[in-house]
Design an enzyme around this catalytic site. Structure first.
Site, PDB file in Angstrom:
ATOM      1  N   LYS A   1       0.837  -1.203   0.000  1.00 11.87           N
ATOM      2  CA  LYS A   1       0.000   0.000   0.000  1.00 11.87           C
ATOM      3  C   LYS A   1       0.873   1.254   0.000  1.00 11.87           C
ATOM      4  CE  LYS A   1      -3.908  -2.316   2.157  1.00 11.87           C
ATOM      5  NZ  LYS A   1      -4.616  -2.651   3.396  1.00 11.87           N
TER       6      LYS A   1
ATOM      7  N   GLN B   1      -4.185  -1.535   9.635  1.00  8.80           N
ATOM      8  CA  GLN B   1      -4.174  -2.866   9.009  1.00  8.80           C
ATOM      9  C   GLN B   1      -4.717  -3.921   9.978  1.00  8.80           C
ATOM     10  OE1 GLN B   1      -3.215  -3.453   5.703  1.00  8.80           O
ATOM     11  NE2 GLN B   1      -4.103  -5.457   6.118  1.00  8.80           N
TER      12      GLN B   1
ATOM     13  N   ASP C   1     -11.043   3.174   4.146  1.00  8.85           N
ATOM     14  CA  ASP C   1     -11.426   1.758   4.041  1.00  8.85           C
ATOM     15  C   ASP C   1     -12.949   1.606   4.033  1.00  8.85           C
ATOM     16  OD1 ASP C   1      -9.256   0.124   3.674  1.00  8.85           O
ATOM     17  OD2 ASP C   1      -8.794  -0.084   5.812  1.00  8.85           O
TER      18      ASP C   1
END
Ligand code: NDP
Length: 291
Positions: free
Chosen positions: A54, A98, A121
């Site tokens: 990412k 994460q 997200d």
């Protein structure tokens, strides 16, 4: 006839280049670049690789990226304080933590603490509610990537019958909401582990989206001839013929289904690469809103 192969890798690369071009022009004109803040807790090897990928994608797109590494022993309070710091940082447009978190840490309170307007997200209940209510907000990256593949391959959705297999907060549920939105206008059925006659339900679909985490469960009898089949599943199976002794396969039995479907995504190289491209797209969206 063999299905048209939906190339997620090439599509994701095209999107990433489009975003990089836009950022380069804005920075040349004196604007600050979009910023993504990433929190990594502990040393889960899968998470370390995901975060590295990412960050790399961010750097290639010209984004500012900030990584906060916290030990697996960190307290919930310190973790939430770090999120608060990113919420307040004017150079940061998007925040992600994460998952999975190490045992003992509560993921939901992390999701709830991220500023909904930086929640790239799309997991915060405010964004889930916005999606359900047809309001603008952040859509989780994987379902957004599937929608984008359908759009770029000009697969019609309006009035079409869509079956989504799997009802998770991360993939299945937002996928179903996206497909029934006024943008896609599909007629949607959402299936899960308690669905009866699963193969028959799926075989009615013009577009079948599988997100269950069950290797090759979707066989040819789940698929209507000519349907578009989007395989979200990522399953690692043993394969002594490879160097690592394992390989990735999807939820769809690709070889059996490709001769029956009209379009199909491979695994790897289908939905997976789109997820990171959509993370960049969501961060760009947030940055534009802050203009
Ligand atoms: P979850 O485990 O959270 O959800 C799985 C869903 O599938 C549940 O709704 C479950 O039903 C349903 N399900 C499980 N087994 C069956 C079955 N035998 N029959 C019918 N339904 C079943 O998984 P995720 O949604 O997080 O992920 C799904 C897959 O997608 C995984 O392989 C994951 O690795 C992959 N993935 C890929 C991404 C990418 O970037 N390509 C990103 C995210 C996930 P119930 O609710 O009844 O338990």
């Amino acid at each position: 006839m063999s299905a048209i192969l939906i190339d997620g890798k090439a599509t994701a690369e095209a999107i990433r280049s489009e975003i990089a071009r836009e950022v380069k022009a804005a920075v040349a004109a004196g604007r600050r670049p979009p910023g993504l803040g990433v929190i990594l807790v502990g040393e889960n090897p899968g998470s370390v690789v995901y975060v590295r990928n990412k960050r790399r994608a961010c750097e290639q797109a010209g984004f500012h990226s900030l990584q906060i590494d916290l030990p697996g022993s960190v307290s919930q309070g310190v973790l939430l304080d770090n999120i608060g710091m990113l919420n307040a940082d004017p150079a940061i447009d998007g925040i992600l933590c994460q998952f999975p978190l190490p045992k003992g840490l509560d993921e939901q309170s992390v999701i709830d603490t991220i500023d909904p307007d930086k929640d790239v997200d799309g997991l915060n209940p405010v964004n889930a509610g916005r999606l359900a209510g047809g309001l603008p907000g952040f859509v989780p990256c994987t379902p957004k990537g599937c929608r984008e593949l359908l759009r770029r391959y000009e697969i019609p959705t309006e009035g079409r019958r869509v079956v989504v297999l799997g009802r998770s907060k991360l993939v299945g549920m937002p996928m179903a909401l996206l497909m029934m939105s006024k943008d896609a206008n599909a007629t949607v059925t959402l299936c899960h582990s308690r669905t009866r006659d699963l193969a028959a339900e799926c075989a009615r679909a013009d577009i079948l989206i599988a997100a269950i985490g069950r290797p090759k469960m979707v066989t040819a009898d789940f698929v209507k001839p000519g349907a578009a089949v989007i395989d979200v599943g990522i399953n690692r199976i043993d394969d002594p013929s490879t160097k690592t002794g394992t390989r990735l396969i999807g939820d769809v039995d690709f070889d059996a289904v490709r001769d029956k479907a009209g379009w199909i995504t491979p695994v790897p190289g289908g939905v997976g690469p789109m997820t990171i491209a959509m993370l960049l797209a969501n961060t760009l969206q947030s940055w534009k809103k802050r203009k």
